[in-house]
Scaffold this motif. Structure first.
Motif, PDB file in Angstrom:
ATOM      1  N   LEU A  33       0.627  -1.252  -0.032  1.00 25.70           N
ATOM      2  CA  LEU A  33      -0.004   0.091   0.097  1.00 25.70           C
ATOM      3  C   LEU A  33       0.784   1.363  -0.041  1.00 25.70           C
ATOM      4  N   VAL A  34       1.846   1.396   0.755  1.00 21.71           N
ATOM      5  CA  VAL A  34       2.797   2.315   0.964  1.00 21.71           C
ATOM      6  C   VAL A  34       3.443   2.703  -0.529  1.00 21.71           C
ATOM      7  N   LYS A  35       3.921   1.518  -1.229  1.00 27.68           N
ATOM      8  CA  LYS A  35       4.646   1.590  -2.342  1.00 27.68           C
ATOM      9  C   LYS A  35       3.546   2.237  -3.527  1.00 27.68           C
ATOM     10  N   SER A  36       2.257   1.464  -3.254  1.00 24.64           N
ATOM     11  CA  SER A  36       1.422   1.961  -4.310  1.00 24.64           C
ATOM     12  C   SER A  36       1.171   3.594  -3.894  1.00 24.64           C
ATOM     13  N   TYR A  37       0.866   4.083  -2.867  1.00 21.29           N
ATOM     14  CA  TYR A  37       0.717   5.352  -2.532  1.00 21.29           C
ATOM     15  C   TYR A  37       1.804   6.446  -2.986  1.00 21.29           C
ATOM     16  N   LYS A  38       2.784   6.056  -2.851  1.00 20.33           N
ATOM     17  CA  LYS A  38       4.288   6.654  -3.184  1.00 20.33           C
ATOM     18  C   LYS A  38       4.118   6.762  -4.860  1.00 20.33           C
ATOM     19  N   ALA A  39       3.869   5.856  -5.515  1.00 18.49           N
ATOM     20  CA  ALA A  39       3.861   5.948  -6.889  1.00 18.49           C
ATOM     21  C   ALA A  39       2.582   6.917  -7.330  1.00 18.49           C
ATOM     22  N   GLU A  40       1.550   6.654  -6.721  1.00 19.06           N
ATOM     23  CA  GLU A  40       0.449   7.716  -7.231  1.00 19.06           C
ATOM     24  C   GLU A  40       0.635   9.105  -6.948  1.00 19.06           C
ATOM     25  N   GLN A  41       1.361   9.448  -5.728  1.00 22.19           N
ATOM     26  CA  GLN A  41       1.746  10.787  -5.483  1.00 22.19           C
ATOM     27  C   GLN A  41       2.604  11.270  -6.528  1.00 22.19           C
ATOM     28  N   ARG A  42       3.623  10.219  -7.088  1.00 25.47           N
ATOM     29  CA  ARG A  42       4.647  10.753  -7.858  1.00 25.47           C
ATOM     30  C   ARG A  42       3.949  11.141  -9.200  1.00 25.47           C
ATOM     31  N   GLU A  43       3.068  10.256  -9.461  1.00 27.69           N
ATOM     32  CA  GLU A  43       2.271  10.410 -10.720  1.00 27.69           C
ATOM     33  C   GLU A  43       1.621  11.698 -10.803  1.00 27.69           C
ATOM     34  N   LEU A  44       0.765  11.951  -9.684  1.00 21.97           N
ATOM     35  CA  LEU A  44       0.115  13.308  -9.602  1.00 21.97           C
ATOM     36  C   LEU A  44       0.751  14.341  -9.483  1.00 21.97           C
ATOM     37  N   PHE A  45       1.938  14.377  -9.131  1.00 22.28           N
ATOM     38  CA  PHE A  45       3.073  15.377  -8.924  1.00 22.28           C
ATOM     39  C   PHE A  45       3.437  15.742 -10.393  1.00 22.28           C
ATOM     40  N   TYR A  46       3.884  14.658 -11.341  1.00 19.56           N
ATOM     41  CA  TYR A  46       4.157  14.669 -12.637  1.00 19.56           C
ATOM     42  C   TYR A  46       3.245  15.485 -13.608  1.00 19.56           C
ATOM     43  N   ASP A  47       2.022  15.100 -13.269  1.00 24.74           N
ATOM     44  CA  ASP A  47       0.956  15.696 -14.042  1.00 24.74           C
ATOM     45  C   ASP A  47       0.855  17.167 -13.768  1.00 24.74           C
ATOM     46  N   SER A  48       1.022  17.259 -12.460  1.00 28.82           N
ATOM     47  CA  SER A  48       0.995  18.787 -11.949  1.00 28.82           C
ATOM     48  C   SER A  48       1.820  20.041 -12.361  1.00 28.82           C
ATOM     49  N   VAL A  49       3.068  19.312 -12.832  1.00 30.29           N
ATOM     50  CA  VAL A  49       4.031  20.245 -13.181  1.00 30.29           C
ATOM     51  C   VAL A  49       4.232  20.261 -14.691  1.00 30.29           C
ATOM     52  N   VAL A  65      15.356  26.170 -13.297  1.00 29.05           N
ATOM     53  CA  VAL A  65      13.809  26.039 -12.687  1.00 29.05           C
ATOM     54  C   VAL A  65      13.216  24.803 -13.027  1.00 29.05           C
ATOM     55  N   ASP A  66      13.597  24.251 -14.242  1.00 28.88           N
ATOM     56  CA  ASP A  66      12.866  23.228 -14.684  1.00 28.88           C
ATOM     57  C   ASP A  66      13.356  21.694 -13.856  1.00 28.88           C
ATOM     58  N   GLU A  67      14.725  21.973 -13.390  1.00 31.77           N
ATOM     59  CA  GLU A  67      15.305  20.795 -12.791  1.00 31.77           C
ATOM     60  C   GLU A  67      14.939  20.789 -11.245  1.00 31.77           C
ATOM     61  N   SER A  68      14.490  21.873 -10.840  1.00 31.10           N
ATOM     62  CA  SER A  68      14.108  22.063  -9.370  1.00 31.10           C
ATOM     63  C   SER A  68      12.731  21.467  -9.014  1.00 31.10           C
ATOM     64  N   ASP A  69      12.022  20.941  -9.858  1.00 29.79           N
ATOM     65  CA  ASP A  69      10.822  20.068  -9.754  1.00 29.79           C
ATOM     66  C   ASP A  69      11.344  18.641  -9.228  1.00 29.79           C
ATOM     67  N   VAL A  70      11.116  18.460  -8.085  1.00 22.89           N
ATOM     68  CA  VAL A  70      11.458  17.215  -7.679  1.00 22.89           C
ATOM     69  C   VAL A  70      10.333  16.345  -7.019  1.00 22.89           C
ATOM     70  N   ALA A  71       9.557  15.158  -7.450  1.00 19.26           N
ATOM     71  CA  ALA A  71       8.634  14.683  -7.136  1.00 19.26           C
ATOM     72  C   ALA A  71       8.570  14.087  -5.625  1.00 19.26           C
ATOM     73  N   PRO A  72       7.499  13.975  -4.836  1.00 18.18           N
ATOM     74  CA  PRO A  72       7.592  13.243  -3.509  1.00 18.18           C
ATOM     75  C   PRO A  72       8.081  12.027  -3.549  1.00 18.18           C
ATOM     76  N   TYR A  73       9.048  11.526  -2.562  1.00 19.31           N
ATOM     77  CA  TYR A  73       9.426  10.192  -2.343  1.00 19.31           C
ATOM     78  C   TYR A  73      10.391   9.850  -3.436  1.00 19.31           C
ATOM     79  N   SER A  74      11.288  11.023  -4.110  1.00 23.07           N
ATOM     80  CA  SER A  74      11.980  10.718  -5.172  1.00 23.07           C
ATOM     81  C   SER A  74      13.201  11.661  -5.286  1.00 23.07           C
ATOM     82  N   SER A  75      14.223  11.291  -5.698  1.00 27.39           N
ATOM     83  CA  SER A  75      15.571  12.273  -5.667  1.00 27.39           C
ATOM     84  C   SER A  75      15.806  12.614  -7.324  1.00 27.39           C
ATOM     85  N   VAL A  76      14.868  12.173  -8.068  1.00 32.69           N
ATOM     86  CA  VAL A  76      15.209  12.395  -9.571  1.00 32.69           C
ATOM     87  C   VAL A  76      14.090  13.557  -9.761  1.00 32.69           C
TER      88      VAL A  76
END
Length: 220
Positions: A33-49, A65-76
């Motif tokens: 569930l945690v893994k799925s939640y993190k993946a969902e949050q990253r996907e939502l963030f990618y869509d938001s930017v 500026v472009d590279e300053s957008d870092v998704a939750p639970y990710s260093s990429v």
């Protein structure tokens, strides 16, 4: 020789085993569930930017500026993959659709043969270098230049026509161009697109983060 009899588990041991199995099952479920939640949050963030722009709108693309957008639970960074360091302004000025590269009068300048079932889309693009340095390094001189392949119109990836190529470009540098800081260029870039009438969208970068829906003028 007598056979050893297997010892039966006591009720207490059975209860402990059941509890341990339950704990393992719950832990696996929680981890999933945690893994799925993190993946969902990253996907939502990618869509938001993601950003969509209009034709003739000046689009400021700042690599920092472009590279300053870092998704939750990710260093990429959730970046567009811009092939320069610094700030570049871009505006797509015109989009013309021809039945073929030949009907556009550019057959002799085309890098590629036109596939069946495609039309030829010609974009006029204004690019202004505010303070950027291109990331492509020339083979002979080591000079840093820009590369027009950051501009894409799916689904075909290759560019059959580009009028800004370096005069002494090698085959590997066919899409490279020079643009000193503080200067602008008006470039023409061609793409093969499905001949289904669109709609067509241009993307800036490699990830689909920045897009420009195209207002296409059909030509005979």
């Amino acid at each position: 020789m007598s056979e050893k009899r297997s010892r039966k588990l006591s009720r207490r041991e059975i209860a402990v085993a059941i509890v341990l199995i339950a704990i393992v099952g719950i832990s696996c479920g929680v981890h999933s569930l945690v893994k799925s939640y993190k993946a969902e949050q990253r996907e939502l963030f990618y869509d938001s930017v993601k950003e969509s722009f209009s034709m003739n709108e000046t689009i400021r693309l700042d690599s920092q500026v472009d590279e300053s957008d870092v998704a939750p639970y990710s260093s990429v960074p959730a970046s567009a993959g811009l092939p320069w360091e610094g700030v570049v302004d871009i505006a797509i000025k015109h989009a013309e659709l021809y039945p073929s590269v030949d009907s556009a009068g550019l057959a002799d300048s085309s890098y590629l043969s036109q596939p069946e079932g495609t039309s030829f889309l010609l974009l006029e693009v204004e690019i202004s270098n505010i303070n950027a340095e291109g990331e492509y390094e020339r083979e002979a001189t080591g000079e840093k230049v820009f590369n027009i392949t950051f501009l894409k119109v799916p689904p075909y990836g290759d560019i059959p026509y580009f009028d800004g190529a370096l005069g002494d470009a090698t085959p590997h540098e066919a899409y490279c161009f020079e643009l000193p800081k503080g200067e602008s260029l008006l470039l023409h870039v061609g793409f093969f697109v499905p001949d289904n009438g669109g709609p067509y969208t241009a993307f800036l970068g490699t990830t689909g983060k920045y897009s420009v829906p195209l207002d296409v003028e059909e030509k005979g």
